[in-house]
Design a protein around this motif. Structure first.
Motif, PDB file in Angstrom:
ATOM      1  N   VAL A  72      -8.111  15.879 -33.589  1.00 40.87           N
ATOM      2  CA  VAL A  72      -9.201  16.611 -33.873  1.00 40.87           C
ATOM      3  C   VAL A  72      -9.474  16.594 -35.251  1.00 40.87           C
ATOM      4  O   VAL A  72      -8.758  15.867 -36.157  1.00 40.87           O
ATOM      5  CB  VAL A  72      -8.656  18.240 -33.694  1.00 40.87           C
ATOM      6  CG1 VAL A  72      -8.298  18.466 -32.111  1.00 40.87           C
ATOM      7  CG2 VAL A  72      -7.538  18.497 -34.644  1.00 40.87           C
ATOM      8  N   THR A  73     -10.859  17.091 -35.825  1.00 46.99           N
ATOM      9  CA  THR A  73     -11.217  16.909 -37.071  1.00 46.99           C
ATOM     10  C   THR A  73     -11.059  18.361 -37.822  1.00 46.99           C
ATOM     11  O   THR A  73     -10.692  19.270 -37.109  1.00 46.99           O
ATOM     12  CB  THR A  73     -12.388  16.725 -37.041  1.00 46.99           C
ATOM     13  OG1 THR A  73     -13.460  17.337 -36.225  1.00 46.99           O
ATOM     14  CG2 THR A  73     -12.751  15.141 -36.528  1.00 46.99           C
ATOM     15  N   LEU A  74     -11.303  18.361 -39.063  1.00 43.92           N
ATOM     16  CA  LEU A  74     -10.969  19.640 -40.016  1.00 43.92           C
ATOM     17  C   LEU A  74     -11.749  20.886 -39.350  1.00 43.92           C
ATOM     18  O   LEU A  74     -11.323  21.946 -39.162  1.00 43.92           O
ATOM     19  CB  LEU A  74     -11.507  19.453 -41.421  1.00 43.92           C
ATOM     20  CG  LEU A  74     -11.316  20.353 -42.277  1.00 43.92           C
ATOM     21  CD1 LEU A  74      -9.788  20.885 -42.297  1.00 43.92           C
ATOM     22  CD2 LEU A  74     -11.898  19.973 -43.682  1.00 43.92           C
ATOM     23  N   PRO A  75     -13.010  20.759 -38.658  1.00 46.26           N
ATOM     24  CA  PRO A  75     -13.749  21.823 -38.102  1.00 46.26           C
ATOM     25  C   PRO A  75     -12.996  22.492 -36.865  1.00 46.26           C
ATOM     26  O   PRO A  75     -13.055  23.811 -36.978  1.00 46.26           O
ATOM     27  CB  PRO A  75     -15.069  21.298 -37.569  1.00 46.26           C
ATOM     28  CG  PRO A  75     -15.360  20.066 -38.728  1.00 46.26           C
ATOM     29  CD  PRO A  75     -13.870  19.525 -38.855  1.00 46.26           C
ATOM     30  N   THR A  76     -12.292  21.702 -36.420  1.00 47.24           N
ATOM     31  CA  THR A  76     -11.456  22.299 -35.229  1.00 47.24           C
ATOM     32  C   THR A  76     -10.419  23.356 -35.869  1.00 47.24           C
ATOM     33  O   THR A  76     -10.197  24.541 -35.328  1.00 47.24           O
ATOM     34  CB  THR A  76     -10.558  21.309 -34.412  1.00 47.24           C
ATOM     35  OG1 THR A  76     -11.386  20.478 -33.689  1.00 47.24           O
ATOM     36  CG2 THR A  76      -9.697  22.004 -33.403  1.00 47.24           C
ATOM     37  N   LEU A  77      -9.701  22.947 -36.956  1.00 43.16           N
ATOM     38  CA  LEU A  77      -8.665  23.984 -37.526  1.00 43.16           C
ATOM     39  C   LEU A  77      -9.350  25.090 -38.251  1.00 43.16           C
ATOM     40  O   LEU A  77      -8.828  26.019 -38.110  1.00 43.16           O
ATOM     41  CB  LEU A  77      -8.006  23.163 -38.720  1.00 43.16           C
ATOM     42  CG  LEU A  77      -7.085  21.669 -37.912  1.00 43.16           C
ATOM     43  CD1 LEU A  77      -6.336  21.014 -39.189  1.00 43.16           C
ATOM     44  CD2 LEU A  77      -6.122  22.209 -36.930  1.00 43.16           C
ATOM     45  N   ASN A 115     -14.833  20.438 -31.945  1.00 43.27           N
ATOM     46  CA  ASN A 115     -14.975  21.986 -31.541  1.00 43.27           C
ATOM     47  C   ASN A 115     -13.686  22.878 -31.584  1.00 43.27           C
ATOM     48  O   ASN A 115     -12.628  22.207 -31.982  1.00 43.27           O
ATOM     49  CB  ASN A 115     -15.754  22.030 -30.479  1.00 43.27           C
ATOM     50  CG  ASN A 115     -15.285  20.947 -29.312  1.00 43.27           C
ATOM     51  OD1 ASN A 115     -14.366  20.369 -29.686  1.00 43.27           O
ATOM     52  ND2 ASN A 115     -15.725  21.029 -28.216  1.00 43.27           N
ATOM     53  N   THR A 116     -13.818  24.008 -31.270  1.00 47.02           N
ATOM     54  CA  THR A 116     -12.703  24.925 -31.512  1.00 47.02           C
ATOM     55  C   THR A 116     -11.628  24.600 -30.267  1.00 47.02           C
ATOM     56  O   THR A 116     -11.829  23.958 -29.397  1.00 47.02           O
ATOM     57  CB  THR A 116     -13.019  26.423 -31.222  1.00 47.02           C
ATOM     58  OG1 THR A 116     -13.566  26.190 -29.783  1.00 47.02           O
ATOM     59  CG2 THR A 116     -14.100  26.805 -32.392  1.00 47.02           C
ATOM     60  N   VAL A 117     -10.466  24.968 -30.429  1.00 48.65           N
ATOM     61  CA  VAL A 117      -9.221  25.041 -29.502  1.00 48.65           C
ATOM     62  C   VAL A 117      -9.766  25.500 -28.065  1.00 48.65           C
ATOM     63  O   VAL A 117      -9.535  24.570 -27.080  1.00 48.65           O
ATOM     64  CB  VAL A 117      -8.017  25.167 -30.107  1.00 48.65           C
ATOM     65  CG1 VAL A 117      -6.905  25.446 -28.955  1.00 48.65           C
ATOM     66  CG2 VAL A 117      -7.309  24.652 -31.200  1.00 48.65           C
ATOM     67  N   ALA A 118     -10.265  26.546 -28.100  1.00 47.70           N
ATOM     68  CA  ALA A 118     -10.811  27.255 -27.045  1.00 47.70           C
ATOM     69  C   ALA A 118     -11.815  26.371 -26.235  1.00 47.70           C
ATOM     70  O   ALA A 118     -11.770  26.078 -25.078  1.00 47.70           O
ATOM     71  CB  ALA A 118     -11.388  28.657 -27.084  1.00 47.70           C
ATOM     72  N   LEU A 123     -13.336  22.408 -21.805  1.00 48.83           N
ATOM     73  CA  LEU A 123     -13.774  20.961 -21.588  1.00 48.83           C
ATOM     74  C   LEU A 123     -12.490  20.151 -20.687  1.00 48.83           C
ATOM     75  O   LEU A 123     -13.034  19.558 -20.012  1.00 48.83           O
ATOM     76  CB  LEU A 123     -14.181  20.133 -22.755  1.00 48.83           C
ATOM     77  CG  LEU A 123     -14.418  18.811 -22.616  1.00 48.83           C
ATOM     78  CD1 LEU A 123     -15.725  18.691 -22.022  1.00 48.83           C
ATOM     79  CD2 LEU A 123     -14.730  18.181 -24.153  1.00 48.83           C
ATOM     80  N   VAL A 124     -11.300  20.268 -21.331  1.00 48.11           N
ATOM     81  CA  VAL A 124     -10.192  19.539 -20.513  1.00 48.11           C
ATOM     82  C   VAL A 124     -10.454  19.949 -19.218  1.00 48.11           C
ATOM     83  O   VAL A 124     -10.199  19.268 -18.114  1.00 48.11           O
ATOM     84  CB  VAL A 124      -9.027  19.727 -21.330  1.00 48.11           C
ATOM     85  CG1 VAL A 124      -7.825  18.996 -20.383  1.00 48.11           C
ATOM     86  CG2 VAL A 124      -8.914  19.006 -22.610  1.00 48.11           C
TER      87      VAL A 124
END
Length: 138
Positions: A72-77, A115-118, A123-124
């Motif tokens: 993940v990238t920074l925006p996810t966090l 994107n967000t964890v949610a 998506l998964v």
């Protein structure tokens, strides 16, 4: 890609965070396993997720409760409503997925989620259901 044991940002290897899930009773636990520098700039956080609830059509009635590896990238966090829990030693279970991802990334066939964890969990789950719903070949 350069791996770092730590970084100057607020996010560090070993940290564990609670984050917003898709429902009020889904509060995933995110652990940062590794932080690397993307060749074009920015950081990639190599994480594991625990306490998730993904329905897997291949195992009806059984929920997928953890994912050993996600890039993940920074925006996810930044946008997943993180609340600090603690820091723990990194579990090497993420390394197999990490190595597979690195090979695909180096070949230009993989990236990292932003994107967000949610949203990632949604998506998964959709991908699992899409794969399971592919009609058999005749």
């Amino acid at each position: 890609m350069t791996a770092h044991a730590h970084t100057t940002s607020q996010y560090q290897v070993g940290q564990r965070w609670r984050c917003q899930g898709r429902t009020p009773d889904e509060r995933p636990l995110l652990q940062i396993n590794e932080i690397s520098t993307h060749p074009l700039g920015g950081q990639i956080f190599h994480i594991s997720l625990y306490d998730i609830k993904i329905r897997n059509p291949r195992t009806p009635g059984v929920l997928l409760t953890h994912m050993a590896y996600l890039p993940v990238t920074l925006p996810t966090l930044q946008h997943s409503g993180l609340q600090a829990v603690d820091s723990q030693p990194v579990n090497d279970a993420y390394l197999e997925g990490r190595q597979q991802w690195q090979a695909a990334f180096d070949a230009g066939n993989a990236g990292a989620y932003g994107n967000t964890v949610a949203a990632i969990l949604t998506l998964v789950e959709k991908q699992l259901h899409g794969i399971a719903n592919v009609p058999p070949k005749h």
